[in-house]
Design a protein around this motif. Structure first.
Motif, short mmCIF file in Angstrom:
data_model
loop_
_atom_site.label_atom_id
_atom_site.label_comp_id
_atom_site.label_asym_id
_atom_site.label_seq_id
_atom_site.Cartn_x
_atom_site.Cartn_y
_atom_site.Cartn_z
N ARG A 70 0.84 -1.17 0.00
CA ARG A 70 0.00 0.00 0.00
C ARG A 70 0.89 1.24 0.00
O ARG A 70 1.79 1.35 0.84
CB ARG A 70 -0.93 -0.03 1.22
N ILE A 71 0.64 2.12 -0.95
CA ILE A 71 1.48 3.30 -1.16
C ILE A 71 0.65 4.57 -0.93
O ILE A 71 -0.46 4.70 -1.45
CB ILE A 71 2.04 3.33 -2.60
N THR A 72 1.24 5.50 -0.19
CA THR A 72 0.65 6.83 -0.03
C THR A 72 1.61 7.83 -0.67
O THR A 72 2.81 7.78 -0.41
CB THR A 72 0.44 7.17 1.45
N LEU A 73 1.05 8.70 -1.50
CA LEU A 73 1.87 9.73 -2.16
C LEU A 73 1.82 11.04 -1.38
O LEU A 73 0.88 11.29 -0.61
CB LEU A 73 1.36 9.98 -3.58
N GLU A 74 2.81 11.86 -1.61
CA GLU A 74 2.89 13.17 -0.98
C GLU A 74 1.70 14.04 -1.39
O GLU A 74 1.11 14.74 -0.58
CB GLU A 74 4.20 13.84 -1.39
N LYS A 75 1.36 14.00 -2.68
CA LYS A 75 0.24 14.77 -3.23
C LYS A 75 -0.51 13.89 -4.22
O LYS A 75 0.05 12.95 -4.77
CB LYS A 75 0.74 16.02 -3.97
N VAL A 133 5.47 8.76 0.14
CA VAL A 133 5.75 9.16 1.52
C VAL A 133 5.53 8.02 2.51
O VAL A 133 6.05 8.07 3.61
CB VAL A 133 4.93 10.39 1.97
N ARG A 134 4.75 7.00 2.10
CA ARG A 134 4.53 5.88 3.02
C ARG A 134 4.36 4.59 2.23
O ARG A 134 3.69 4.56 1.21
CB ARG A 134 3.29 6.11 3.88
#
Length: 147
Positions: A70-75, A133-134
């Motif tokens: 699972r990926i979280t982007l900065e924007k 970011v994550r």
């Protein structure tokens, strides 16, 4: 393209066996062989059928390890999404990528030969994807269903 009941039957049979001979497919859906082939070609041309593939039992092939990431982007701007997706396409270790709603921006499926090989994917590929970011990874124990 608007799908009718016969198109749906064709897709259902092909999902179960993408290598079925056209004459058998035609019989299964109640069409002549030529009419069935014409419909399959139209489904392909319309982009409903994207291609044909083999479903491989990955853990049985070279001791493969599947990770759901699972990926979280900065924007979540169009530029960030486009750059991330372009980068993902360059890495064959990433076998699936989904843009998501909810807490994570993307869910990826990766395949590695071992935990050590996954560590390399994590350090050298996933952590270097643009805008990340994550990263949250889960290792699959076994596949229960793959279609």
């Amino acid at each position: 393209m608007k799908l009718d009941a016969i198109d749906r039957k064709i897709l259902g049979v092909l999902r179960g066996n993408g290598r079925i001979p056209n004459n058998e497919l035609a019989a299964a859906v109640g069409l002549s062989a030529s009419a069935c082939l014409r419909r399959v070609r139209l489904l392909e041309q319309a982009g409903v059928i994207l291609g044909y593939t083999a479903v491989v039992a990955e853990p049985e092939v070279a001791g493969a390890l599947t990770a759901i990431v699972r990926i979280t982007l900065e924007k979540q701007t169009e530029d960030y999404l486009n750059r991330f997706e372009a980068a993902v396409r360059r890495h064959p270790e990433i076998v699936e990528c989904f843009l998501m709603t909810g807490d994570e921006d993307y869910i990826l499926r990766t395949v590695a030969d071992s935990p050590a090989a996954y560590e390399v994917i994590h350090k050298e590929i996933l952590s270097r994807l643009p805008g990340v970011v994550r990263i949250n990874s889960s290792l699959a124990i076994r596949s229960v269903l793959a279609t």
